[in-house]
Design a protein around this motif. Structure first.
Motif, PDB file in Angstrom:
ATOM      1  N   THR A  10      15.342  10.406   7.521  1.00  0.00           N
ATOM      2  CA  THR A  10      15.534   9.022   7.974  1.00  0.00           C
ATOM      3  C   THR A  10      14.811   7.978   7.140  1.00  0.00           C
ATOM      4  N   LEU A  11      13.939   8.404   6.222  1.00  0.00           N
ATOM      5  CA  LEU A  11      13.171   7.468   5.394  1.00  0.00           C
ATOM      6  C   LEU A  11      13.340   7.844   3.922  1.00  0.00           C
ATOM      7  N   ASN A  12      13.022   6.905   3.028  1.00  0.00           N
ATOM      8  CA  ASN A  12      13.039   7.231   1.600  1.00  0.00           C
ATOM      9  C   ASN A  12      11.836   6.604   0.903  1.00  0.00           C
ATOM     10  N   GLU A  13      11.739   6.804  -0.403  1.00  0.00           N
ATOM     11  CA  GLU A  13      10.561   6.367  -1.153  1.00  0.00           C
ATOM     12  C   GLU A  13      10.332   4.866  -1.072  1.00  0.00           C
ATOM     13  N   ASN A  14      11.382   4.086  -0.875  1.00  0.00           N
ATOM     14  CA  ASN A  14      11.228   2.637  -0.801  1.00  0.00           C
ATOM     15  C   ASN A  14      10.408   2.206   0.406  1.00  0.00           C
ATOM     16  N   ASP A  15      10.355   3.059   1.436  1.00  0.00           N
ATOM     17  CA  ASP A  15       9.576   2.721   2.624  1.00  0.00           C
ATOM     18  C   ASP A  15       8.081   2.691   2.349  1.00  0.00           C
ATOM     19  N   VAL A  16       7.660   3.291   1.248  1.00  0.00           N
ATOM     20  CA  VAL A  16       6.248   3.193   0.860  1.00  0.00           C
ATOM     21  C   VAL A  16       5.853   1.734   0.670  1.00  0.00           C
ATOM     22  N   GLY A  17       6.813   0.919   0.202  1.00  0.00           N
ATOM     23  CA  GLY A  17       6.592  -0.523   0.089  1.00  0.00           C
ATOM     24  C   GLY A  17       5.357  -0.860  -0.700  1.00  0.00           C
ATOM     25  N   GLU A  18       4.512  -1.661  -0.102  1.00  0.00           N
ATOM     26  CA  GLU A  18       3.268  -2.086  -0.744  1.00  0.00           C
ATOM     27  C   GLU A  18       2.149  -1.110  -0.413  1.00  0.00           C
ATOM     28  N   TYR A  19       2.295   0.110  -0.893  1.00  0.00           N
ATOM     29  CA  TYR A  19       1.248   1.138  -0.786  1.00  0.00           C
ATOM     30  C   TYR A  19       0.888   1.444   0.674  1.00  0.00           C
ATOM     31  N   THR A  33       0.138   3.765   3.385  1.00  0.00           N
ATOM     32  CA  THR A  33      -0.310   5.160   3.339  1.00  0.00           C
ATOM     33  C   THR A  33       0.251   6.012   4.468  1.00  0.00           C
ATOM     34  N   PHE A  34       0.736   5.417   5.564  1.00  0.00           N
ATOM     35  CA  PHE A  34       1.341   6.211   6.627  1.00  0.00           C
ATOM     36  C   PHE A  34       2.656   6.829   6.156  1.00  0.00           C
ATOM     37  N   PHE A  35       3.168   6.395   4.996  1.00  0.00           N
ATOM     38  CA  PHE A  35       4.384   6.963   4.427  1.00  0.00           C
ATOM     39  C   PHE A  35       4.064   7.954   3.299  1.00  0.00           C
ATOM     40  N   LYS A  36       2.805   8.285   3.150  1.00  0.00           N
ATOM     41  CA  LYS A  36       2.420   9.267   2.139  1.00  0.00           C
ATOM     42  C   LYS A  36       2.474  10.657   2.769  1.00  0.00           C
ATOM     43  N   LEU A  37       3.464  11.427   2.344  1.00  0.00           N
ATOM     44  CA  LEU A  37       3.723  12.738   2.926  1.00  0.00           C
ATOM     45  C   LEU A  37       3.712  13.817   1.851  1.00  0.00           C
ATOM     46  N   ASP A  60      -6.897  11.428  10.546  1.00  0.00           N
ATOM     47  CA  ASP A  60      -7.704  10.396  11.191  1.00  0.00           C
ATOM     48  C   ASP A  60      -7.716   9.118  10.357  1.00  0.00           C
ATOM     49  N   VAL A  61      -8.279   8.078  10.909  1.00  0.00           N
ATOM     50  CA  VAL A  61      -8.242   6.755  10.284  1.00  0.00           C
ATOM     51  C   VAL A  61      -8.890   6.768   8.909  1.00  0.00           C
ATOM     52  N   PRO A  94      -7.133   3.771  -0.813  1.00  0.00           N
ATOM     53  CA  PRO A  94      -6.070   3.493  -1.790  1.00  0.00           C
ATOM     54  C   PRO A  94      -5.007   4.582  -1.717  1.00  0.00           C
ATOM     55  N   PHE A  95      -3.757   4.229  -1.938  1.00  0.00           N
ATOM     56  CA  PHE A  95      -2.641   5.134  -1.689  1.00  0.00           C
ATOM     57  C   PHE A  95      -2.836   6.488  -2.378  1.00  0.00           C
ATOM     58  N   ALA A  96      -3.229   6.483  -3.640  1.00  0.00           N
ATOM     59  CA  ALA A  96      -3.365   7.736  -4.386  1.00  0.00           C
ATOM     60  C   ALA A  96      -4.465   8.630  -3.818  1.00  0.00           C
ATOM     61  N   GLU A  97      -5.426   8.038  -3.098  1.00  0.00           N
ATOM     62  CA  GLU A  97      -6.558   8.801  -2.567  1.00  0.00           C
ATOM     63  C   GLU A  97      -6.375   9.180  -1.101  1.00  0.00           C
ATOM     64  N   ALA A  98      -5.409   8.574  -0.409  1.00  0.00           N
ATOM     65  CA  ALA A  98      -5.198   8.866   1.007  1.00  0.00           C
ATOM     66  C   ALA A  98      -4.634  10.268   1.183  1.00  0.00           C
ATOM     67  N   ASP A  99      -4.950  10.881   2.326  1.00  0.00           N
ATOM     68  CA  ASP A  99      -4.427  12.215   2.613  1.00  0.00           C
ATOM     69  C   ASP A  99      -2.943  12.140   2.972  1.00  0.00           C
ATOM     70  N   ASP A 100      -2.235  13.223   2.685  1.00  0.00           N
ATOM     71  CA  ASP A 100      -0.822  13.318   3.046  1.00  0.00           C
ATOM     72  C   ASP A 100      -0.683  13.574   4.542  1.00  0.00           C
TER      73      ASP A 100
END
Length: 431
Positions: free
Chosen positions: A269-278, A280-284, A317-318, A324-330
């Motif tokens: 239901t989602l694609n890479e464009n949903d990452v938007g402006e970094y 992180t809840f879309f980092k999977l 967790d929070v 930063p997006f590259a450092e956030a957990d999947d």
């Protein structure tokens, strides 16, 4: 899990949908002693039974979620069996099949036994653990598959870790075949995807983020299906996310291999464009892919190539997401939003409701050898009643999971769970 309800319950005026039989009709369903006693257009009223008018809403088999992360033991701050089961019940999920990547990992019979006992004490839905495929999830030495099956494990996987060694994977498949075990695998070449933060492509380049190529997934699935053909094992690619992987699975099935595959609701239901402006809840993991890949997944689900739709529930967790997006957990939570988010595909006309429910209940139950997944006399009364048309806006703060990292926060959804029943007893709404 609670015992069956003491009093029979008669659900009347329900739209009965059973993917196993093809049933789709207005009728009634009688539950007695935790099982379905009668179902159909003509079920006699019962003076003993509590009668519930379903008002033509959908009554279907409860969902079976294959591969959710539940934090016990070791990560209770992210999720517990109790919290996960409450979230599951609110989402129409009556059976959780949990990943083994806990601390310690589920690689010994005593840990399986511990989880089964914890579930009996705290879970409101059915809970089944998967066991680790290799000791310590290290990818080097197989676990005792036979002993783990005896203890109660229903499948084998190293969770989010991919087994790099073809030799180890072949041995695991060969032993799994001898026990009739289902081997599930997160297919992703760690070297190719190392350091990647999102799907490799133009959008990642524009954001200045390192990418994870679809080839990293397809290459491992290609290896695995060849090993499955060589050994005769039952193999399940846990999460396919791209057209390349679908092509591999399609060829393997056409050749007669016992290969199945799954996809998460998020990737459908989602694609890479949903990452938007970094965001992180879309980092999977695997990452959200290009829209062309998403559409290929949806078509594969409609065609029956994709066997299972799962939540890929992965609470964080929070602190691990506010980076930063590259450092956030999947990872993202998904138990409670699994059904309403997937219903987007039904409302868009891309997938039939029967096909969707088959992939979320009937098929995973069949693959794991679990009862349920059907509306028939004698089957466990694990049910979900939902309003197919109800519009609502998701507020992450109201979700039952301990973590709130959902990509659907403030999303407009259509379709909402009204009642979830396990062994005849309502577990949602909460009494």
């Amino acid at each position: 899990m609670q015992p069956p309800a003491d009093r029979p319950t008669l659900y009347v005026n329900a739209r009965l949908i059973c993917p196993a039989s093809g049933r789709d009709e207005i009728g009634s369903l009688l539950v007695d002693d935790g099982v379905i006693a009668e179902v159909g257009a003509k079920v006699a009223p019962s003076a003993r039974a509590e009668t519930i008018d379903c008002r033509s809403h959908v009554l279907a088999p409860g969902l079976v979620d294959l591969g959710a992360f539940v934090g016990e033991p070791g990560a209770e701050h992210r999720e517990t069996i109790e919290a996960a089961s409450r979230a599951a019940a609110a989402g129409g999920v009556t059976t959780i099949v949990a990943r083994p990547d806990t601390t310690p990992p589920v690689d010994a019979p005593e840990i399986v036994d511990y989880l089964m006992r914890r579930a009996r004490d705290t879970a409101s839905v059915r809970f089944h653990p998967m066991a680790a495929l290799t000791k310590g999830l290290a990818g080097n030495e197989m676990t005792e598959i036979g002993l783990l099956l005896e203890a109660g494990a229903v499948a084998f996987t190293d969770g989010p870790r991919s087994i790099a060694s073809a030799r180890v994977m072949r041995r695991a498949m060969a032993y799994g075949r001898d026990f009739g075990a289902l081997i599930c695998h997160h297919a992703e070449d760690a070297e190719l995807s190392s350091g990647g933060a999102m799907n490799e492509g133009e959008f990642a380049s524009r954001l200045g983020l390192p990418g994870r190529p679809t080839a990293a997934e397809a290459i491992v699935i290609e290896r695995d299906v060849r090993l499955a053909a060589l050994t005769g094992a039952r193999y399940h690619a846990s999460l396919v996310t791209c057209a390349e992987s679908l092509d591999v699975v399609r060829r393997a099935k056409a050749a007669g291999s016992t290969v199945t595959c799954g996809a998460s609701v998020a990737h459908l239901t989602l694609n890479e464009n949903d990452v938007g402006e970094y965001r992180t809840f879309f980092k999977l993991a695997p990452p959200l892919r290009h829209e062309d890949d998403r559409r290929a997944l949806v078509q594969a689900l409609a065609d029956g190539l994709i066997d299972v739709v799962c939540s890929a529930h992965d609470p964080q967790d929070v602190e691990t997401k506010r980076r930063p997006f590259a450092e956030a957990d999947d990872g993202a939570i998904g138990l409670e939003t699994m059904l309403p988010a997937a219903l987007r595909l039904v409302h868009s006309g891309d997938v039939t409701l029967h096909r969707l429910l088959a992939a979320m209940s009937t098929r995973p139950a069949e693959m794991l050898g679990l009862p349920g997944g059907a509306l028939k006399a004698g089957a466990p009364a694990d049910l979900v009643l939902f309003d197919l048309e109800a519009p609502w806006v998701l507020d992450a703060a109201t979700l039952k999971s301990k973590s709130k990292n959902t990509p659907y926060d403030e999303a407009r959804l259509q379709g909402r769970v009204l009642r979830t029943v396990v062994a005849g007893r309502p577990v949602y709404p909460y009494g």
